[in-house]
Write an enzyme that holds these catalytic residues in place. Structure first.
Site, mmCIF file in Angstrom:
data_model
loop_
_atom_site.group_PDB
_atom_site.id
_atom_site.type_symbol
_atom_site.label_atom_id
_atom_site.label_comp_id
_atom_site.label_asym_id
_atom_site.label_seq_id
_atom_site.Cartn_x
_atom_site.Cartn_y
_atom_site.Cartn_z
ATOM 1 N N GLU A 1 -0.044 -3.383 4.569
ATOM 2 C CA GLU A 1 -1.343 -2.486 4.629
ATOM 3 C C GLU A 1 -1.448 -1.562 6.129
ATOM 4 O O GLU A 1 -0.991 -2.358 6.954
ATOM 5 C CB GLU A 1 -2.544 -3.197 4.597
ATOM 6 C CG GLU A 1 -3.083 -2.932 3.276
ATOM 7 C CD GLU A 1 -3.658 -1.623 2.860
ATOM 8 O OE1 GLU A 1 -3.767 -0.943 3.865
ATOM 9 O OE2 GLU A 1 -4.180 -1.387 1.714
ATOM 10 N N ASP A 2 -1.697 -0.421 6.103
ATOM 11 C CA ASP A 2 -2.064 0.597 7.409
ATOM 12 C C ASP A 2 -3.744 0.334 7.564
ATOM 13 O O ASP A 2 -3.797 1.059 8.536
ATOM 14 C CB ASP A 2 -1.243 1.691 7.049
ATOM 15 C CG ASP A 2 -2.317 2.748 6.356
ATOM 16 O OD1 ASP A 2 -2.553 2.296 5.115
ATOM 17 O OD2 ASP A 2 -2.264 3.772 6.824
ATOM 18 N N SER B 1 -2.269 0.540 -4.426
ATOM 19 C CA SER B 1 -2.999 1.650 -3.785
ATOM 20 C C SER B 1 -4.032 2.142 -4.394
ATOM 21 O O SER B 1 -4.576 2.111 -5.677
ATOM 22 C CB SER B 1 -1.841 2.586 -4.166
ATOM 23 O OG SER B 1 -2.435 4.123 -3.721
ATOM 24 N N ALA B 2 -5.017 2.773 -3.461
ATOM 25 C CA ALA B 2 -6.113 3.082 -3.837
ATOM 26 C C ALA B 2 -6.242 4.447 -4.779
ATOM 27 O O ALA B 2 -7.016 5.244 -5.328
ATOM 28 C CB ALA B 2 -7.422 3.311 -2.793
ATOM 29 N N ASP C 1 0.916 -1.047 -0.111
ATOM 30 C CA ASP C 1 -0.098 -0.032 -0.156
ATOM 31 C C ASP C 1 1.029 1.171 0.091
ATOM 32 O O ASP C 1 2.038 1.162 0.350
ATOM 33 C CB ASP C 1 -0.932 0.131 1.233
ATOM 34 C CG ASP C 1 -1.567 1.406 1.487
ATOM 35 O OD1 ASP C 1 -2.551 1.492 0.431
ATOM 36 O OD2 ASP C 1 -1.587 1.962 2.392
ATOM 37 N N LEU C 2 0.533 2.339 -0.355
ATOM 38 C CA LEU C 2 1.292 3.608 -0.597
ATOM 39 C C LEU C 2 0.945 4.547 0.679
ATOM 40 O O LEU C 2 2.046 4.448 1.653
ATOM 41 C CB LEU C 2 0.987 4.142 -1.755
ATOM 42 C CG LEU C 2 1.774 5.624 -2.130
ATOM 43 C CD1 LEU C 2 3.481 5.302 -2.020
ATOM 44 C CD2 LEU C 2 1.255 6.227 -3.198
ATOM 45 N N ASP C 3 -0.030 4.990 0.828
ATOM 46 C CA ASP C 3 -0.309 6.064 1.984
ATOM 47 C C ASP C 3 -0.674 5.456 3.356
ATOM 48 O O ASP C 3 -1.258 4.610 3.492
ATOM 49 C CB ASP C 3 -1.528 6.899 1.509
ATOM 50 C CG ASP C 3 -1.954 7.691 2.793
ATOM 51 O OD1 ASP C 3 -1.176 8.295 3.649
ATOM 52 O OD2 ASP C 3 -3.138 7.911 2.810
ATOM 53 N N THR D 1 1.197 10.406 3.497
ATOM 54 C CA THR D 1 0.151 11.479 2.515
ATOM 55 C C THR D 1 -0.921 11.762 3.253
ATOM 56 O O THR D 1 -1.740 12.722 2.720
ATOM 57 C CB THR D 1 0.101 11.090 1.147
ATOM 58 O OG1 THR D 1 -0.137 9.547 1.109
ATOM 59 C CG2 THR D 1 1.189 11.365 -0.002
ATOM 60 N N LYS E 1 -10.992 -1.076 -2.271
ATOM 61 C CA LYS E 1 -10.738 -1.744 -0.973
ATOM 62 C C LYS E 1 -11.967 -1.849 0.018
ATOM 63 O O LYS E 1 -12.312 -0.606 0.041
ATOM 64 C CB LYS E 1 -9.424 -1.370 -0.252
ATOM 65 C CG LYS E 1 -8.252 -1.646 -1.040
ATOM 66 C CD LYS E 1 -7.041 -0.934 -0.467
ATOM 67 C CE LYS E 1 -5.610 -0.941 -1.337
ATOM 68 N NZ LYS E 1 -4.359 -0.021 -0.572
ATOM 69 N N LYS F 1 -8.787 6.714 5.803
ATOM 70 C CA LYS F 1 -7.421 6.272 5.391
ATOM 71 C C LYS F 1 -7.917 4.837 4.577
ATOM 72 O O LYS F 1 -8.631 4.017 4.910
ATOM 73 C CB LYS F 1 -6.725 5.805 6.725
ATOM 74 C CG LYS F 1 -6.187 7.066 7.237
ATOM 75 C CD LYS F 1 -5.179 6.714 8.265
ATOM 76 C CE LYS F 1 -4.435 7.927 8.666
ATOM 77 N NZ LYS F 1 -3.531 7.716 9.909
HETATM 78 P P1 B16 Z 1 -6.746 9.938 -4.359
HETATM 79 P P2 B16 Z 1 -3.635 4.185 -0.208
HETATM 80 C C1 B16 Z 1 -5.624 6.132 -0.233
HETATM 81 O O1 B16 Z 1 -4.161 5.624 -0.608
HETATM 82 C C2 B16 Z 1 -5.752 6.942 1.043
HETATM 83 O O2 B16 Z 1 -5.318 6.163 1.848
HETATM 84 C C3 B16 Z 1 -6.920 7.532 0.931
HETATM 85 O O3 B16 Z 1 -7.278 8.359 1.980
HETATM 86 C C4 B16 Z 1 -7.321 8.223 -0.267
HETATM 87 O O4 B16 Z 1 -8.621 8.864 -0.447
HETATM 88 C C5 B16 Z 1 -7.244 7.181 -1.492
HETATM 89 O O5 B16 Z 1 -5.788 6.926 -1.633
HETATM 90 C C6 B16 Z 1 -7.530 7.763 -2.882
HETATM 91 O O6 B16 Z 1 -6.521 8.878 -3.132
HETATM 92 O O7 B16 Z 1 -7.732 10.914 -4.014
HETATM 93 O O8 B16 Z 1 -5.253 10.440 -4.484
HETATM 94 O O9 B16 Z 1 -6.939 9.049 -5.693
HETATM 95 O O10 B16 Z 1 -3.603 3.991 1.359
HETATM 96 O O11 B16 Z 1 -4.612 3.133 -0.857
HETATM 97 O O12 B16 Z 1 -2.198 3.989 -0.762
HETATM 98 MG MG MG Z 2 -3.063 3.106 3.118
#
Ligand code: B16
Ligand code: MG
Length: 219
Positions: free
Chosen positions: A170-171, A115-116, A10-12, A18, A146, A46
């Site tokens: 994953e966090d 990542s999402a 996962d990224l964030d 972020t 997810k 998150k």
């Molecule tokens: P964006 P991850 C997720 O990243 C974030 O945790 C979540 O807070 C955010 O809404 C989502 O990405 C979408 O991000 O607006 O940049 O498309 O944890 O899946 O890496």
């Molecule tokens: Mg995350």
């Protein structure tokens, strides 16, 4: 026990923090709409997709808006968010992230991002992590958020590794559920209480080594 051949990240919250940039942009939007948005509220966003995050924010503010207004609000928040991440650099990679990815690659273990975020490529470029991944699956490639396992199954498919040979890092609870539904091993990164469904929980990637993968039958 099956041998581990791939790790999906996962990224964030796992490789970069972020969440604070997301928080500032959502808070600014909430203020424009006339209500406050706390750090505690932000925890609910998150790992959640952008559209779903906006719905949660509007629930908190007890507001209901039509689809066109929703799209405009999501775009506005994203413009602020993109402006913040455009200043990121390699010092913003969380502790242990880069060395662990490098160690995996030296050992011949394949790596993927799962990542999402639709902004994942910008973040990976700014933090100079792009070259450490064999596959990158982000919110631009997936149809289902997810806890749907799609993002990780797609990552495994791109790496040509069967799910039972994959470990996900994953966090967020939704991401752990996604990994388990994909029938992969899962390491929670963060607090034990919040991530107790994972097979193993670490405080950060700084606690991870190749040796620790032995718990999943790495050798
Ligand atoms: P964006 P991850 C997720 O990243 C974030 O945790 C979540 O807070 C955010 O809404 C989502 O990405 C979408 O991000 O607006 O940049 O498309 O944890 O899946 O890496
Ligand atoms: Mg995350």
């Amino acid at each position: 026990m099956s041998r581990i051949r791939a790790c999906l990240f996962d990224l964030d919250g796992v490789l970069v923090d972020t969440a604070r940039y997301h928080y500032l942009a959502w808070k600014r939007l909430a203020h424009e709409l006339g209500f406050d948005f706390s750090r505690r509220d932000n925890e609910r966003l998150k790992g959640v997709s952008r559209d779903r995050s906006l719905e949660i924010l509007l629930e908190i503010g007890r507001l209901s808006v039509d689809a066109a207004a929703k799209q405009e609000l999501a775009e506005k928040k994203n413009r602020w968010y993109v402006e913040s991440i455009s200043h990121m650099d390699e010092t913003e990679v969380l502790p242990g992230g880069r060395p662990f990815l490098e160690e995996l690659r030296r050992a011949g273990i394949r790596t993927a991002l799962g990542s999402a975020s639709k902004n994942a490529m910008t973040i990976l470029r700014r933090t100079q992590l792009v070259d450490l991944f064999d596959a990158i699956v982000d919110g631009t490639k997936t149809a289902r958020a997810k806890p749907d396992p799609e993002v990780f199954l797609l990552g495994a498919r791109e790496l040509q590794v069967e799910p039972q040979h994959c470990v996900v890092f994953e966090d967020a609870a939704a991401g752990i559920e996604a990994a388990l539904r994909a029938r992969m091993y899962c390491v929670g990164v963060g607090s034990r209480e919040a991530l107790n469904q994972a097979h193993l929980v670490v405080g950060s990637l700084a606690e991870m080594t190749l040796d620790r993968l032995q718990v999943f039958g790495y050798l």
